[in-house]
Motif scaffolding. Structure first.
Motif, short mmCIF file in Angstrom:
data_model
loop_
_atom_site.label_atom_id
_atom_site.label_comp_id
_atom_site.label_asym_id
_atom_site.label_seq_id
_atom_site.Cartn_x
_atom_site.Cartn_y
_atom_site.Cartn_z
N THR A 153 0.83 -1.20 0.00
CA THR A 153 0.00 0.00 0.00
C THR A 153 0.86 1.25 0.00
O THR A 153 1.92 1.29 0.64
CB THR A 153 -0.92 0.01 1.24
N ASN A 154 0.41 2.28 -0.71
CA ASN A 154 1.08 3.58 -0.71
C ASN A 154 0.96 4.20 0.68
O ASN A 154 -0.15 4.37 1.20
CB ASN A 154 0.42 4.49 -1.76
N LYS A 156 1.30 7.19 1.72
CA LYS A 156 0.64 8.49 1.77
C LYS A 156 -0.80 8.45 1.31
O LYS A 156 -1.59 9.33 1.63
CB LYS A 156 1.42 9.51 0.94
N ASP A 157 -1.13 7.44 0.54
CA ASP A 157 -2.50 7.31 0.03
C ASP A 157 -2.91 5.85 0.17
O ASP A 157 -2.63 5.01 -0.68
CB ASP A 157 -2.57 7.75 -1.43
N LEU A 158 -3.57 5.53 1.28
CA LEU A 158 -3.90 4.14 1.59
C LEU A 158 -4.88 3.53 0.61
O LEU A 158 -5.09 2.32 0.60
CB LEU A 158 -4.46 4.05 3.02
N ASP A 159 -5.53 4.36 -0.20
CA ASP A 159 -6.46 3.84 -1.21
C ASP A 159 -5.72 3.28 -2.43
O ASP A 159 -6.32 2.63 -3.28
CB ASP A 159 -7.44 4.93 -1.66
N LYS A 160 -4.42 3.56 -2.51
CA LYS A 160 -3.62 3.07 -3.63
C LYS A 160 -2.78 1.88 -3.17
O LYS A 160 -2.07 1.97 -2.18
CB LYS A 160 -2.72 4.18 -4.17
N SER A 161 -2.86 0.80 -3.90
CA SER A 161 -2.07 -0.38 -3.56
C SER A 161 -1.65 -1.10 -4.83
O SER A 161 -2.26 -0.95 -5.89
CB SER A 161 -2.87 -1.33 -2.65
#
Length: 301
Positions: A153-154, A156-161
């Motif tokens: 997972t990113n 800084k942006d947990l919605d991006k993996s």
């Protein structure tokens, strides 16, 4: 608590039947390693799959294509399968926890991902690999959470993996139906693994009402196993019990040794303090009174 014998229950006719622990080697493999409809039901109920991505069909990987995962004697690693889209699933039953298990499981799952890429194949042909480890011990003592989901997972942006590897660890002793109520089938499977391990007066009605769970219960019956399989079953559970006993004894020895070392350190600190006070001209009797060392010990200093 692991019992070293088959468990007793009573069927609807009142005749006693004997059930084996589904967490044990022989039984776990028979249920989930030989019946694709059961492992499919289990994975769909347990895994946090994206909406619309439920597994529709399962096929077991042939031995020559199975990911080579370093095994431990208390681990079952034989359930490896793919779904209709080529996604790979690895399911393990870990009876006892060790600090190295998480890294070992990550290594094996990563290796399964890499082994997909045969000579001449493109990277875009790689399919995600899901690793599911059911652990029969508590290993995260700082939280009540029993479901541990890891993925790339990113930060800084947990919605991006990144799609590729996902690991799920389940602490079976912590599980309760109330903590998984939104996924009824998954809760039933975990209850099945947790509850079919001791004397039962009857099979829970919820197990009987679900065709897959009911079939799994049938596969735990002692009558489903050959004498050789039953002997292997007893040997496996006996080995686990011996390993747990050795580990507990080692922990007690370690605790006692640590206590002895701390006491020795404290004693040395008192001796050092006494030397400094004696150099300041304080009488040996008063030093003995306040520091707690005998006069004989102080004279040696």
């Amino acid at each position: 608590m692991i019992n070293n014998s088959a468990e007793t229950t009573v069927n609807q006719s009142g005749n006693p039947i004997r059930l084996l622990d589904p967490k044990s080697d022989i039984v776990f493999k028979k249920i989930f390693g030989q019946h694709p409809e059961l492992i499919k039901s289990f994975l769909n109920g347990i895994l946090p799959l994206p909406k619309g991505r439920l597994i529709e069909s399962i096929s077991y990987l042939p031995p020559e294509q199975s990911p080579r995962i370093p095994a431990m004697k208390n681990t079952i690693v034989d359930v490896k399968c793919t779904d209709q889209e080529g996604h790979i699933f690895i399911v393990e039953m870990q009876m006892t926890w060790s600090k190295s298990f998480l890294k070992r499981f990550l290594f094996g799952t990563s290796k399964a991902f890499v082994q997909q890429l045969g000579r001449g194949k493109a990277y875009n042909t790689l399919c995600p690999v899901y690793g599911v480890a059911i652990v029969n011990e508590t290993f995260e003592n700082t939280t009540k959470d029993w479901f541990h989901h890891y993925r790339l997972t990113n930060v800084k942006d947990l919605d991006k993996s990144l799609e590729g590897l996902e690991l799920v660890f389940l602490e079976l002793p912590k599980f309760t139906s109330q903590t998984f109520s939104e996924r009824k089938v998954g809760a039933l499977w975990l209850r099945f693994l947790k509850e079919i391990n001791g004397p039962l007066l009857s099979i829970p009605q919820e197990f009987q009402d679900n065709p897959d769970i009911s079939r799994a219960v049938e596969l735990t019956q002692e009558s489903s196993y050959t004498p050789a399989e039953l002997e292997a079953y007893d040997e496996y559970l006996d080995a686990i019990r011996v390993e747990q006993t050795v580990r507990e004894d080692s922990e007690q020895i370690g605790i006692a040794k640590g206590r002895e070392e701390r006491e020795q350190q404290f004693h040395e600190e008192r001796k050092s303090m006494a030397r400094n006070i004696l150099r300041d001209g304080v009488s040996i009797e008063r030093v003995s009174e306040y520091i707690g060392l005998s006069i004989e010990e102080l004279k040696q200093l």
